[in-house]
Design a protein around this motif. Sequence first.
Motif, mmCIF file in Angstrom:
data_model
loop_
_atom_site.group_PDB
_atom_site.id
_atom_site.type_symbol
_atom_site.label_atom_id
_atom_site.label_comp_id
_atom_site.label_asym_id
_atom_site.label_seq_id
_atom_site.Cartn_x
_atom_site.Cartn_y
_atom_site.Cartn_z
ATOM 1 N N UNK A 1 4.082 10.421 3.902
ATOM 2 C CA UNK A 1 2.850 10.050 4.605
ATOM 3 C C UNK A 1 1.801 9.645 3.570
ATOM 4 N N UNK A 2 1.703 10.421 2.507
ATOM 5 C CA UNK A 2 0.754 10.124 1.438
ATOM 6 C C UNK A 2 1.035 8.761 0.817
ATOM 7 N N UNK A 3 2.291 8.460 0.574
ATOM 8 C CA UNK A 3 2.665 7.171 -0.011
ATOM 9 C C UNK A 3 2.290 6.016 0.914
ATOM 10 N N UNK A 4 2.555 6.166 2.199
ATOM 11 C CA UNK A 4 2.205 5.111 3.160
ATOM 12 C C UNK A 4 0.688 4.935 3.209
ATOM 13 N N UNK A 5 -0.042 6.036 3.263
ATOM 14 C CA UNK A 5 -1.501 5.953 3.332
ATOM 15 C C UNK A 5 -2.105 5.360 2.067
ATOM 16 N N UNK A 6 -1.431 5.496 0.951
ATOM 17 C CA UNK A 6 -1.916 4.926 -0.319
ATOM 18 C C UNK A 6 -1.483 3.469 -0.494
ATOM 19 N N UNK A 7 -0.658 2.958 0.419
ATOM 20 C CA UNK A 7 -0.196 1.583 0.316
ATOM 21 C C UNK A 7 1.017 1.419 -0.574
ATOM 22 N N UNK A 8 1.623 2.531 -0.990
ATOM 23 C CA UNK A 8 2.813 2.451 -1.850
ATOM 24 C C UNK A 8 4.099 2.419 -1.029
ATOM 25 N N UNK A 9 3.965 2.547 0.259
ATOM 26 C CA UNK A 9 5.098 2.472 1.176
ATOM 27 C C UNK A 9 4.615 1.851 2.473
ATOM 28 N N UNK A 10 5.520 1.758 3.424
ATOM 29 C CA UNK A 10 5.156 1.186 4.712
ATOM 30 C C UNK A 10 5.887 1.929 5.811
ATOM 31 N N UNK A 11 5.355 1.828 6.997
ATOM 32 C CA UNK A 11 6.029 2.411 8.148
ATOM 33 C C UNK A 11 7.226 1.515 8.470
ATOM 34 N N UNK A 12 8.427 2.066 8.480
ATOM 35 C CA UNK A 12 9.590 1.246 8.829
ATOM 36 C C UNK A 12 9.487 0.791 10.289
#
Length: 103
Positions: free
Chosen positions: A50-61
């Motif tokens: 969740x932290x990675x997605x919120x930081x823009x380092x990941x995305x919601x599949x």
Amino acid sequence: MYSHPQQGGGPETLKLRQEAGRWLKTMRETHGISQRELAKRISVDYYTFISQVEAGRGRVPPDRYESWAKALNLEVIPFVKKMMSFYDPVTYDILFGRIDHQR
């Protein structure tokens, strides 16, 4: 330059992912949900995702859009459209026209 929505991409892709992350964090906090609780609600073992997605380092599949929308107490179709506007803006613009991410 915009890159394929499923690949890493360049600066514009990163910028849009960071905007998506800020929006998701706002939605999570607005509903009083911690990162750990959201991870539990979407059946993710590690809240750091969740932290990675919120930081823009990941995305919601894309195959998880529905579970994220429900976990955040949001309507599914508007949520999917919002995610598409961040993660696949070219297709979004073709289908729906330009979006203002400040909304």
